[in-house]
Structure formats: structure tokens, C-alpha cells
Write a protein that holds these residues in place. Structure first.
Motif, PDB file in Angstrom:
ATOM      1  N   PHE A  27      34.527  18.384 -42.572  1.00  0.00           N
ATOM      2  CA  PHE A  27      33.157  17.905 -42.521  1.00  0.00           C
ATOM      3  C   PHE A  27      32.804  17.566 -41.072  1.00  0.00           C
ATOM      4  O   PHE A  27      33.670  17.313 -40.241  1.00  0.00           O
ATOM      5  CB  PHE A  27      32.955  16.674 -43.415  1.00  0.00           C
ATOM      6  N   GLY A  28      31.519  17.576 -40.791  1.00  0.00           N
ATOM      7  CA  GLY A  28      31.054  17.271 -39.449  1.00  0.00           C
ATOM      8  C   GLY A  28      29.598  17.678 -39.301  1.00  0.00           C
ATOM      9  O   GLY A  28      28.870  17.848 -40.285  1.00  0.00           O
ATOM     10  N   TRP A  29      29.180  17.843 -38.082  1.00  0.00           N
ATOM     11  CA  TRP A  29      27.799  18.247 -37.818  1.00  0.00           C
ATOM     12  C   TRP A  29      27.731  18.888 -36.444  1.00  0.00           C
ATOM     13  O   TRP A  29      28.656  18.788 -35.631  1.00  0.00           O
ATOM     14  CB  TRP A  29      26.857  17.050 -37.916  1.00  0.00           C
ATOM     15  N   HIS A  30      26.628  19.551 -36.172  1.00  0.00           N
ATOM     16  CA  HIS A  30      26.388  20.112 -34.855  1.00  0.00           C
ATOM     17  C   HIS A  30      24.919  19.927 -34.515  1.00  0.00           C
ATOM     18  O   HIS A  30      24.090  19.660 -35.389  1.00  0.00           O
ATOM     19  CB  HIS A  30      26.796  21.592 -34.781  1.00  0.00           C
ATOM     20  N   TYR A  57      28.538  23.052 -47.966  1.00  0.00           N
ATOM     21  CA  TYR A  57      27.106  22.888 -47.668  1.00  0.00           C
ATOM     22  C   TYR A  57      26.942  22.959 -46.160  1.00  0.00           C
ATOM     23  O   TYR A  57      27.756  22.416 -45.397  1.00  0.00           O
ATOM     24  CB  TYR A  57      26.600  21.543 -48.187  1.00  0.00           C
ATOM     25  N   ALA A  58      25.867  23.624 -45.698  1.00  0.00           N
ATOM     26  CA  ALA A  58      25.640  23.763 -44.262  1.00  0.00           C
ATOM     27  C   ALA A  58      24.154  23.869 -43.979  1.00  0.00           C
ATOM     28  O   ALA A  58      23.390  24.449 -44.770  1.00  0.00           O
ATOM     29  CB  ALA A  58      26.371  24.992 -43.715  1.00  0.00           C
ATOM     30  N   GLU A  59      23.750  23.304 -42.854  1.00  0.00           N
ATOM     31  CA  GLU A  59      22.392  23.457 -42.342  1.00  0.00           C
ATOM     32  C   GLU A  59      22.463  24.160 -40.994  1.00  0.00           C
ATOM     33  O   GLU A  59      23.410  23.958 -40.229  1.00  0.00           O
ATOM     34  CB  GLU A  59      21.701  22.094 -42.204  1.00  0.00           C
ATOM     35  N   TRP A  62      19.430  17.473 -33.349  1.00  0.00           N
ATOM     36  CA  TRP A  62      20.755  17.001 -32.969  1.00  0.00           C
ATOM     37  C   TRP A  62      21.644  16.663 -34.166  1.00  0.00           C
ATOM     38  O   TRP A  62      22.795  16.237 -33.962  1.00  0.00           O
ATOM     39  CB  TRP A  62      20.639  15.776 -32.073  1.00  0.00           C
ATOM     40  N   PHE A  63      21.164  16.832 -35.391  1.00  0.00           N
ATOM     41  CA  PHE A  63      22.003  16.517 -36.551  1.00  0.00           C
ATOM     42  C   PHE A  63      21.823  17.588 -37.614  1.00  0.00           C
ATOM     43  O   PHE A  63      20.853  17.589 -38.369  1.00  0.00           O
ATOM     44  CB  PHE A  63      21.665  15.139 -37.128  1.00  0.00           C
ATOM     45  N   LEU A  64      22.774  18.507 -37.671  1.00  0.00           N
ATOM     46  CA  LEU A  64      22.808  19.576 -38.669  1.00  0.00           C
ATOM     47  C   LEU A  64      24.175  19.513 -39.353  1.00  0.00           C
ATOM     48  O   LEU A  64      25.182  19.988 -38.829  1.00  0.00           O
ATOM     49  CB  LEU A  64      22.596  20.944 -38.005  1.00  0.00           C
ATOM     50  N   PRO A  65      24.266  18.890 -40.519  1.00  0.00           N
ATOM     51  CA  PRO A  65      25.571  18.636 -41.147  1.00  0.00           C
ATOM     52  C   PRO A  65      26.189  19.887 -41.771  1.00  0.00           C
ATOM     53  O   PRO A  65      25.487  20.830 -42.163  1.00  0.00           O
ATOM     54  CB  PRO A  65      25.238  17.596 -42.219  1.00  0.00           C
ATOM     55  N   ARG A  66      27.520  19.866 -41.855  1.00  0.00           N
ATOM     56  CA  ARG A  66      28.308  20.922 -42.495  1.00  0.00           C
ATOM     57  C   ARG A  66      29.502  20.260 -43.172  1.00  0.00           C
ATOM     58  O   ARG A  66      30.121  19.340 -42.623  1.00  0.00           O
ATOM     59  CB  ARG A  66      28.821  21.939 -41.476  1.00  0.00           C
TER      60      ARG A  66
END
Length: 384
Positions: free
Chosen positions: A120-123, A169-171, A148-152
Motif C-alpha cells: 500500500f502507498g500513494w504517489h 485499488y489504484a488511482e 499530491w495524493f493518489l492512493p494504491r
């Protein structure tokens, strides 16, 4: 058990030229920091460009529980600058057209029991285009996009020796990233300001369930089921380089892939995709694609070719070519001055299906007009 950390940063300079000249205005550096379990923290030599070098003294030891946890942090920055022939005498960087992307990523990999792993994390990303239109001026009204916040997140379970299941799940965001030599340079000032107010980035949010099965030691099969939304698909009308929004849709689909390794050097694969695209304020359109490809490598040589047959795109009009062919050849030199060099010759022919973009697992990034057209390109990549 000690916790391992990894940190990498990449600042890359790149240029393109079409009706213009380019200048190597920036140098780049790439370095990595890593501490392996069981080793004491220590300094590591870092490779750098000839312009400068960097050092990092130590990496602090952090106590953790008995789980083998990995944290990855990445930062990337890419800048493209251009100048026209008429402005060649003035090398003021503020007078040049510029397209810049800044992107970061944070990811944590955490085992859960002996058969499951959670990632898990974000980019985040920022894309900025300066002087995208010659009638505006070098510093006025930039085209900017940022999130600045697109979670995965992904949960992977080893259901058997040859079967792996995962749900994730990903954005993702894709923004217009052309300036200088490409882009809406012929607009009037008022038309450009109107484009700046209305142009939105393409955003995606996707849930996916996937299964990977090793049928034999030489055959791998995977099936992915996906569902989610695509908003404001970024596209280019016909042969134009003016970015437009093709519309939004809810997408439900599946992708079936199989790969067969004929020899250690040669393999072939087949991919079939089928998706229902529910267009916002419109009807449901079905997108289908079937592709067959092959890969080969031998020593410094590698080659790939693929043939694809697609249905018409659901959101983009005027692109009804059914058959697409792509391929490439790469040759990795032993190196020049101790640095690796790869020579490439590639032919690309991307489709414009909404479901194809939706199924990719890449991070957010800029989109250029050249990304959606057939191209033939020879290039050299230097690992410096």
C-alpha cells in the motif's frame, strides 16, 4: 528484526526537436541508498553526472517487530526546454518554453502471515507547461496540473504452489505535457485562456481482481477483472496537437493473457480484452481487443513484435483502424567509458481504447500528442 529502507531519486534531462533547436540546459543525477538486514549502516559510493557528485553518510537503524517490512520512496523530476531559431541569440532560461514533471512515490510492502502480502502507498504528480502558446508570453498563464495524493493498495495471496490471487485499488492521473515544439501554439490569447480554464487532467480510479496461474513450467496464464471510472479522457482530435476531453465513462471489463516460453530465448503471448464502457450521459459501448506477440533475446540483442486487432474506441472518434502492428530491436553495447549504451529502433502503433489505458498499472504521468500516433524512432539510451 530490523526494518529495511530504500530511497532513490532520479532527475532526468530530455529534449525533443521539431521546427526548433534544443539545448542541454540541465544535468542529472541518480543515486540509491539501501541497507540490507544483517549489515551495519555504512556509507555507499554514489554514481553521479560529471557536473557534481553526492554522498550520504549513514542510514539510521530503526527497530521493528519480527515482520519483514520494506518501504520504498522514489522521486523523479523531468524537464524539457526549447527555443526557437529566432530566439537563439538569447539563452535566458526564463525566455524558453518548458515542460516539467515532478513525481514522487511512497510504497510499503508488509507480509501478512505466510501466504499473503499487503502493498500500500500513494504517489503524487505535478505537470507544468510554460510558454505553451507563443501569443501569451514566456511567463504568463502556465498550463498546470497537480495531485499530491493518489492512493494504491494490493492484497496478494499465494493460494497454491502455482496459483496467486490478488485484489487491488489504484488511482491515476494523466496530464497534458507538451510545450514549445508541440501544443496549442497557434491560438489567440483569448482562445488560449479559454483552453486553460476548461482543460482538465484525465483521472482514473480502478478496482481489480487478478489471478495468475503457472499451468506448466513454460506456460503462464492470467485473468484480470476490473471496474471503475475514467473521467475526462485526454485525447487529440485527428492529427491535431490541441488537447481535448473525450468524455467520461464507467468501465467494467476483463483481460485474459497467456505466455508460452518456447525456448529460454524465445517466447510468444496472446492477450484478449473485453470491456463495457458506460459513457456518462450516453449509451454503453463495447470495446474488444486481441493481440499476439513474440519476444526474443540473445546476448546483447533483443527484439519484439506484436499484431493487434481492435474495435473502435468508445470515447474517441475518427480512429477506426482495426489492425495495428508494433515492434522493435534493441542492442546493448558493452559500454563507452565504462557506461552502458543501448541502441534501439522501434515502431509503435498504440490504440486509443479507453479500456487499454484503464488496464495499465503504470503511475501517473504526462501525455503528449506523439503518444497517440504511429511512430518510427531510432534512439540511444545512455546510462550516465
Amino acid at each position: 528484526m530490523k526494518r529495511g529502507y530504500a530511497l532513490f531519486a532520479l532527475l532526468a534531462w530530455a529534449t525533443q526537436s521539431a521546427q526548433a533547436q534544443s539545448l542541454p540546459l540541465e544535468d542529472g543525477i541518480r543515486f540509491s541508498l539501501q541497507r540490507h538486514p544483517g549489515l551495519s549502516p555504512r556509507s555507499r559510493p554514489l554514481s553521479a553526472s560529471p557536473a557534481f557528485r553526492a554522498r550520504m553518510d549513514t542510514i539510521d537503524t530503526v527497530n521493528a517487530d519480527d515482520r519483514d517490512q520494506d518501504i520504498l520512496i522514489g522521486v523523479q523530476r523531468t524537464t524539457q526546454r526549447f527555443f526557437e531559431d529566432s530566439r537563439a541569440a538569447s539563452l535566458d532560461p526564463h525566455a524558453l518554453s518548458r515542460s516539467r514533471m515532478t513525481r514522487y512515490m511512497i510504497e510499503d510492502r508488509l507480509p501478512v502471515g505466510e501466504q499473503a502480502v499487503v502493498t500500500f502507498g500513494w504517489h503524487g504528480i505535478k505537470v507544468s507547461n510554460r510558454s505553451a502558446n507563443v501569443t501569451v508570453g514566456p511567463e504568463s498563464d502556465r498550463l498546470r496540473t497537480r495531485d499530491w495524493f493518489l492512493p494504491r493498495a494490493t492484497l496478494a495471496i499465494q493460494a497454491g504452489r502455482d496459483l496467486r490471487l490478488s485484489v487491488g485499488y489504484a488511482e491515476k492521473l494523466r496530464a497534458y505535457g507538451d510545450t514549445g515544439t508541440n501544443g496549442p501554439m497557434g491560438l489567440t490569447h483569448d482562445a488560449y485562456l479559454s483552453l486553460r480554464r476548461t482543460l482538465k487532467p484525465e483521472t482514473q480510479s480502478r478496482t481489480q481482481v487478478r489471478g495468475d496461474w503457472s499451468a506448466t513450467s513454460a506456460i503462464d496464464v492470467s485473468l484480470a477483472l476490473m471496474s471503475g471510472r475514467l473521467d475526462d479522457q485526454l485525447s487529440f482530435a485527428g492529427r491535431g496537437v490541441l488537447p481535448i476531453s473525450s468524455g467520461s465513462a464507467r468501465i467494467e471489463g476483463a483481460v485474459l493473457e497467456a505466455q508460452h516460453r518456447l525456448t529460454p530465448r524465445l517466447s510468444w503471448s496472446v492477450r484478449y480484452g473485453d470491456a463495457r464502457v458506460h459513457i456518462s450521459g450516453g449509451d454503453m459501448v463495447r470495446e474488444r481487443s486481441l493481440s499476439v506477440g513474440s519476444k526474443w533475446h540473445s546476448g546483447p540483442w533483443s527484439a519484439a513484435v506484436s499484431f493487434a486487432r481492435n474495435s473502435a474506441p468508445a470515447l474517441v472518434s475518427g480512429d477506426r483502424r482495426a489492425l495495428r502492428i508494433a515492434g522493435g530491436i534493441d542492442y546493448a553495447l558493452a559500454g563507452i567509458g565504462g557506461r552502458p549504451v543501448t541502441l534501439s529502433f522501434h515502431m509503435t502503433d498504440p490504440d486509443r481504447l479507453a479500456s487499454t489505458s484503464f488496464a495499465r498499472d503504470d503511475l501517473s504521468g504526462p501525455l503528449r500528442a506523439s503518444d497517440q500516433v504511429r511512430t518510427v524512432m531510432a534512439s540511444a539510451r545512455f546510462g550516465w
